[in-house]
Motif scaffolding. Structure first.
Motif, PDB file in Angstrom:
ATOM      1  N   ASN A 251       3.761  12.971  -1.054  1.00  0.00           N
ATOM      2  CA  ASN A 251       4.048  12.622  -2.451  1.00  0.00           C
ATOM      3  C   ASN A 251       5.316  13.273  -2.994  1.00  0.00           C
ATOM      4  O   ASN A 251       5.467  13.456  -4.207  1.00  0.00           O
ATOM      5  CB  ASN A 251       2.864  12.963  -3.367  1.00  0.00           C
ATOM      6  CG  ASN A 251       1.754  11.933  -3.284  1.00  0.00           C
ATOM      7  OD1 ASN A 251       1.643  11.221  -2.287  1.00  0.00           O
ATOM      8  ND2 ASN A 251       0.939  11.847  -4.301  1.00  0.00           N
TER       9      ASN A 251
ATOM     10  N   THR B  66       0.852  -1.176   0.000  1.00  0.00           N
ATOM     11  CA  THR B  66       0.000   0.000   0.000  1.00  0.00           C
ATOM     12  C   THR B  66       0.895   1.236   0.000  1.00  0.00           C
ATOM     13  O   THR B  66       2.115   1.140   0.252  1.00  0.00           O
ATOM     14  CB  THR B  66      -0.889   0.035   1.246  1.00  0.00           C
ATOM     15  OG1 THR B  66      -0.051   0.151   2.419  1.00  0.00           O
ATOM     16  CG2 THR B  66      -1.726  -1.244   1.349  1.00  0.00           C
ATOM     17  N   LYS B  67       0.326   2.386  -0.242  1.00  0.00           N
ATOM     18  CA  LYS B  67       1.135   3.602  -0.217  1.00  0.00           C
ATOM     19  C   LYS B  67       1.744   3.800   1.167  1.00  0.00           C
ATOM     20  O   LYS B  67       2.911   4.189   1.294  1.00  0.00           O
ATOM     21  CB  LYS B  67       0.300   4.828  -0.588  1.00  0.00           C
ATOM     22  CG  LYS B  67       1.131   6.115  -0.545  1.00  0.00           C
ATOM     23  CD  LYS B  67       0.336   7.367  -0.800  1.00  0.00           C
ATOM     24  CE  LYS B  67       1.222   8.599  -0.623  1.00  0.00           C
ATOM     25  NZ  LYS B  67       0.482   9.862  -0.827  1.00  0.00           N
TER      26      LYS B  67
ATOM     27  N   GLU C 296      -1.671   1.830  -6.204  1.00  0.00           N
ATOM     28  CA  GLU C 296      -1.670   0.612  -5.401  1.00  0.00           C
ATOM     29  C   GLU C 296      -2.164  -0.602  -6.187  1.00  0.00           C
ATOM     30  O   GLU C 296      -1.743  -1.729  -5.915  1.00  0.00           O
ATOM     31  CB  GLU C 296      -2.535   0.800  -4.151  1.00  0.00           C
ATOM     32  CG  GLU C 296      -1.958   1.779  -3.140  1.00  0.00           C
ATOM     33  CD  GLU C 296      -2.760   1.800  -1.849  1.00  0.00           C
ATOM     34  OE1 GLU C 296      -3.727   1.012  -1.732  1.00  0.00           O
ATOM     35  OE2 GLU C 296      -2.422   2.600  -0.953  1.00  0.00           O
TER      36      GLU C 296
ATOM     37  N   VAL D 298       5.035   3.088  -9.697  1.00  0.00           N
ATOM     38  CA  VAL D 298       5.410   4.380  -9.145  1.00  0.00           C
ATOM     39  C   VAL D 298       6.041   5.217 -10.247  1.00  0.00           C
ATOM     40  O   VAL D 298       6.846   4.726 -11.048  1.00  0.00           O
ATOM     41  CB  VAL D 298       6.389   4.229  -7.950  1.00  0.00           C
ATOM     42  CG1 VAL D 298       7.686   3.558  -8.368  1.00  0.00           C
ATOM     43  CG2 VAL D 298       6.662   5.577  -7.297  1.00  0.00           C
TER      44      VAL D 298
ATOM     45  N   TYR E 231       1.787   7.026  -6.907  1.00  0.00           N
ATOM     46  CA  TYR E 231       1.838   5.577  -6.711  1.00  0.00           C
ATOM     47  C   TYR E 231       0.451   4.981  -6.885  1.00  0.00           C
ATOM     48  O   TYR E 231      -0.517   5.434  -6.266  1.00  0.00           O
ATOM     49  CB  TYR E 231       2.379   5.254  -5.318  1.00  0.00           C
ATOM     50  CG  TYR E 231       2.415   3.767  -5.034  1.00  0.00           C
ATOM     51  CD1 TYR E 231       3.253   2.927  -5.752  1.00  0.00           C
ATOM     52  CD2 TYR E 231       1.602   3.202  -4.050  1.00  0.00           C
ATOM     53  CE1 TYR E 231       3.289   1.559  -5.510  1.00  0.00           C
ATOM     54  CE2 TYR E 231       1.637   1.841  -3.791  1.00  0.00           C
ATOM     55  CZ  TYR E 231       2.472   1.025  -4.519  1.00  0.00           C
ATOM     56  OH  TYR E 231       2.497  -0.332  -4.283  1.00  0.00           O
TER      57      TYR E 231
END
Length: 223
Positions: free
Chosen positions: A134, A73-74, A153, A158, A151
């Motif tokens: 970010n 995940t981010k 997910e 990315v 990004y």
């Protein structure tokens, strides 16, 4: 070799069947033991050290393929990461590809590492930081970059945009960190750019590796 392949197939089958009946635990144990014997080259019992090594190897096997479980995940990519070794993964999520993939992946990493060393990529000068807002800061072979990133997910893709270098790659979750991986044919382009920016013109072509393996992504392991 054929014998090992047969036992490996048995192990894979046993692990695949786990979760499909009432004997899940037994099947998993059988599959793990057979795979352990194959990995260690043994036909009998193993000591504690060997068993631990086999367990680690099995964990590596299951981690060499890109799938839903490997996409972070981010929130999981936020932080500062230091380069540890070349990264390698396959896009196939079939268990058979996973079992054979880690052995091949280990060999590929060894082939790529001299190229990284010639460029000057090492743990002391290669790192990346992903911030919550970010933005990112990164250094490859001592050459620093910064900018903004996005990004996704769903795909683990990315995009890192800076003044000196734009990067399109994929992030994979490892047991002790993350990997920044490129489509193998594009890694050479990235390395050439880093090499030129760092003033080091010595680079070994990694294009031949990309021609030899389908569905391969190469890059950097960070922890």
């Amino acid at each position: 070799m054929k014998k090992n392949t047969f036992f490996l197939s048995v192990a894979i089958g046993a692990m695949t069947l786990a979760g499909c009946g009432t004997q899940n635990s037994t099947l998993t144990q059988i599959g793990t033991q057979v795979l352990t014997d194959v990995l260690l080259g043994t036909t009998g019992t193993t000591n504690g050290t060997d068993a631990a090594a086999a367990g680690e190897a099995i964990g590596n096997i299951l981690g060499s393929v890109l799938n839903n479980n490997s996409r972070p995940t981010k929130q999981q990519i936020i932080g500062s990461w230091k380069y540890s070794q070349p990264g390698c993964a396959f896009t196939s999520d079939q268990l058979l590809a996973q079992a054979g993939g880690e052995i091949v992946a280990s060999q590929i990493k060894k082939k790529v590492e001299p190229t990284f060393q010639k460029i000057g990529i090492k743990s002391s000068n290669t790192n990346v930081t992903f911030n919550q807002d970010n933005t990112f800061q990164a250094s490859f072979a001592g050459k620093s970059f910064s900018g903004n990133y996005t990004y996704d997910e769903a795909t683990a893709k990315v995009t890192m945009q800076g003044l000196l270098l734009n990067i399109n790659a994929y992030i994979k979750r490892n047991s002790n960190g993350i990997a920044l991986l490129f489509e193998s044919s594009k890694l050479l382009t990235f390395l050439q750019a880093v090499s030129a920016l760092s003033g080091n013109s010595s680079i070994q072509t990694v294009g031949e590796i990309s021609k030899s393996y389908d569905g391969l992504r190469l890059g950097f392991d960070f922890n």
